[in-house]
Design an enzyme around this catalytic site. Structure first.
Site, PDB file in Angstrom:
ATOM      1  N   LYS A   1       0.360  -0.792  -0.020  1.00 14.82           N
ATOM      2  CA  LYS A   1       0.102  -0.182   0.456  1.00 14.82           C
ATOM      3  C   LYS A   1       1.113   1.106  -0.135  1.00 14.82           C
ATOM      4  O   LYS A   1       1.871   1.447   0.703  1.00 14.82           O
ATOM      5  CB  LYS A   1      -0.885  -0.544   1.035  1.00 14.82           C
ATOM      6  CG  LYS A   1      -2.151   1.135   1.732  1.00 14.82           C
ATOM      7  CD  LYS A   1      -2.684   0.735   2.957  1.00 14.82           C
ATOM      8  CE  LYS A   1      -3.732   2.140   2.557  1.00 14.82           C
ATOM      9  NZ  LYS A   1      -4.788   1.281   3.892  1.00 14.82           N
TER      10      LYS A   1
ATOM     11  N   SER B   1      -9.596   1.734   2.823  1.00 18.05           N
ATOM     12  CA  SER B   1      -8.376   2.535   1.649  1.00 18.05           C
ATOM     13  C   SER B   1      -7.412   1.696   1.968  1.00 18.05           C
ATOM     14  O   SER B   1      -6.654   2.173   0.514  1.00 18.05           O
ATOM     15  CB  SER B   1      -8.282   3.413   3.156  1.00 18.05           C
ATOM     16  OG  SER B   1      -7.105   3.015   3.376  1.00 18.05           O
TER      17      SER B   1
ATOM     18  N   SER C   1      -9.907  -0.963   7.419  1.00 20.69           N
ATOM     19  CA  SER C   1      -9.353  -0.653   5.569  1.00 20.69           C
ATOM     20  C   SER C   1      -7.871  -1.585   5.088  1.00 20.69           C
ATOM     21  O   SER C   1      -7.829  -1.495   4.147  1.00 20.69           O
ATOM     22  CB  SER C   1      -8.129   0.838   5.592  1.00 20.69           C
ATOM     23  OG  SER C   1      -9.276   1.585   6.302  1.00 20.69           O
TER      24      SER C   1
END
Length: 467
Positions: free
Chosen positions: A64, A139, A163
């Protein structure tokens, strides 16, 4: 050798038995990413950072884009960091590199991890491999969609209010949030420091345990980490007969019939394994979303104050220092990030601190205490990971609708608990996850329950994505 949809453990075995070379494995996934990603848009940037020799030798993964990897851009999907190049590597990433893994991409996300869909990325929206008109969640949507579309065997995400778990639910994969303090946050760009946690997104629970074992450990660079001897795989397939699990009434109130039916099927599977499942009440859970959206923005407003246009990142010329600050932040931050900074600044102000932030911290303690009471009698809390399946891109119009996507996942972050989401079933061809939570540092139990459920339910398919 067919490499499609193989787990990390499968790939390790294939390499060990010399059926395929580490280089062939890496090249396969690099080529597949080049073919598939233009359709899914999981990756902000493609990179190639090769690790040392180790158990993950030849196995690629994605990170990420809020985790530092030396020599690569770390943008947090924000214009304010669009050209920022990492001068060091996050501890969690470094551990995987030391174990032999290779980073092949940085993945898309909601800007500074603030969102539940990746629609709040400053660059583009990632798509759900099950339906390209739907969001992959957020996210960590880029990481989840990459694993679900088999661009990589696993990826790293971060979880502040769900997330990792929410996109895992939407994409039909496994997302594991470790107990707060088990995995170093050094090198993770901070959103809300008392809530953030790094964890893996994988194709099955055993892989989550394998990667989790590599990530866990005390780090002198992160004072919130603890020294705990945990082996997530040691007892992962031991029977859970005799376990007791609780379903909070607050988790089932207002659920659609479709979600309830899938949840009841999951409960039936647990009962077949000799597990007792009771409905309980945890009254303070109804305040979890409100508490989170006071505490998280407050911490974010402090953490994001460093992006001032002076030290690094975007800098817009101005007539004074204050003018530079104002122009840089106005141009660099997106709408949702600005909203949360404003909320956080408001609740931390001298006038409203006692009425909002201080009260939220007291209610947070109440939530922690009530959860502890449940774990005195039960091994785990279970329920749906999300209120429903992945929604369509552009479908949710108000901030409140977005914030309620985390209604079931937030409690684990507020209390620092281990939690996992794994596929529970599907509704109209779209996956939905089962969430399992237990008390702090009982990560082994969480994965053991998840693995037992996974074995009785059977392997969940991955979507067919055609380049």
């Amino acid at each position: 050798m067919m490499l499609s949809n193989l787990s990390v453990e499968d790939l390790i075995e294939q390499i060990k038995s010399n059926k395929i070379s580490p280089e062939e494995v890496t090249n396969h996934f690099v080529k597949k990413t080049a073919l598939i990603d233009p359709k899914i848009k999981s990756c902000i940037s493609t990179v190639f950072v090769k690790g040392k020799d180790g158990i993950l030798n030849g196995i690629p993964f994605m990170v990420k884009d809020n985790m530092e990897v030396i020599g690569t851009k770390t943008t947090c999907a924000s214009k304010i960091l669009e050209n920022y190049v990492s001068p060091y590597t996050a501890t969690a990433v470094q551990k995987l590199l030391d174990a032999g893994g290779t980073v092949i991409a940085k993945t898309n996300m909601d800007e500074f991890a603030m969102g539940a869909s990746t629609e709040y990325s400053s660059f583009f929206t990632t798509r759900n491999p099950w339906d390209l008109q739907r969001v992959p969640g957020g996210s960590s949507g880029g990481s989840a969609s990459a694993v679900a579309s088999d661009m990589v065997p696993f990826a790293l995400g971060s979880d502040t209010g769900g997330s990792i778990r929410q996109p895992a639910s939407f994409c039909g994969i496994v997302g594991y949030k470790p107990t707060y303090g088990l995995v170093s946050r050094y090198g993770l760009v901070a959103f809300a420091s008392s809530l953030d946690q790094i964890g893996p997104l994988t194709k099955n629970v055993r892989d989550a345990g394998l990667i989790g074992n590599i990530l866990i450990g005390k780090d002198p660079k992160d004072s919130t980490t603890v020294e705990k001897q945990i082996d997530l795989l040691k007892n992962i397939e031991n029977s859970i007969e005799g376990f007791k699990m609780a379903i909070p009434k607050e988790f089932t109130k207002g659920l659609s019939d479709d979600v309830k039916n899938v949840l009841f099927d999951a409960i039936d599977n647990f009962k077949k394994m000799g597990v007792k499942v009771d409905e309980v009440s945890i009254p303070s859970l109804k305040y979890a979303v409100a508490v989170y959206y006071i505490i998280a923005p407050a911490e974010a407003s402090s953490n994001l104050s460093r992006y001032d246009g002076i030290r690094y990142g975007l800098s817009i010329d101005g007539e004074s220092v204050d003018d530079i600050y104002t122009k840089t932040k106005d141009e660099g931050f997106g709408r949702e990030v600005k909203r949360r900074i404003m909320l956080g600044t408001f609740t931390l102000s001298a006038t409203y601190y006692d009425a909002y932030f201080d009260k939220a911290q007291k209610v947070r303690s109440k939530i922690v205490d009530e959860l502890k009471q449940i774990f005195n009698s039960y091994d785990a809390i279970i329920g749906p990971t999300t209120p429903g399946v992945a929604f369509k891109i552009g479908q949710l119009s108000s901030p409140l609708e977005y914030y309620l996507q985390d209604i079931y996942t937030i409690p684990a972050n507020l209390a620092g608990l281990p939690a996992i989401s794994l596929p529970m079933g599907s509704i109209n061809g779209l996956p939905i996850g089962l969430q399992i939570m237990s008390k702090r540092f009982e990560d082994e139990k969480v994965l053991r329950i998840g693995r037992n459920y996974e074995m009785i339910r059977g392997k969940f398919p991955l979507p067919e994505v055609v380049a």
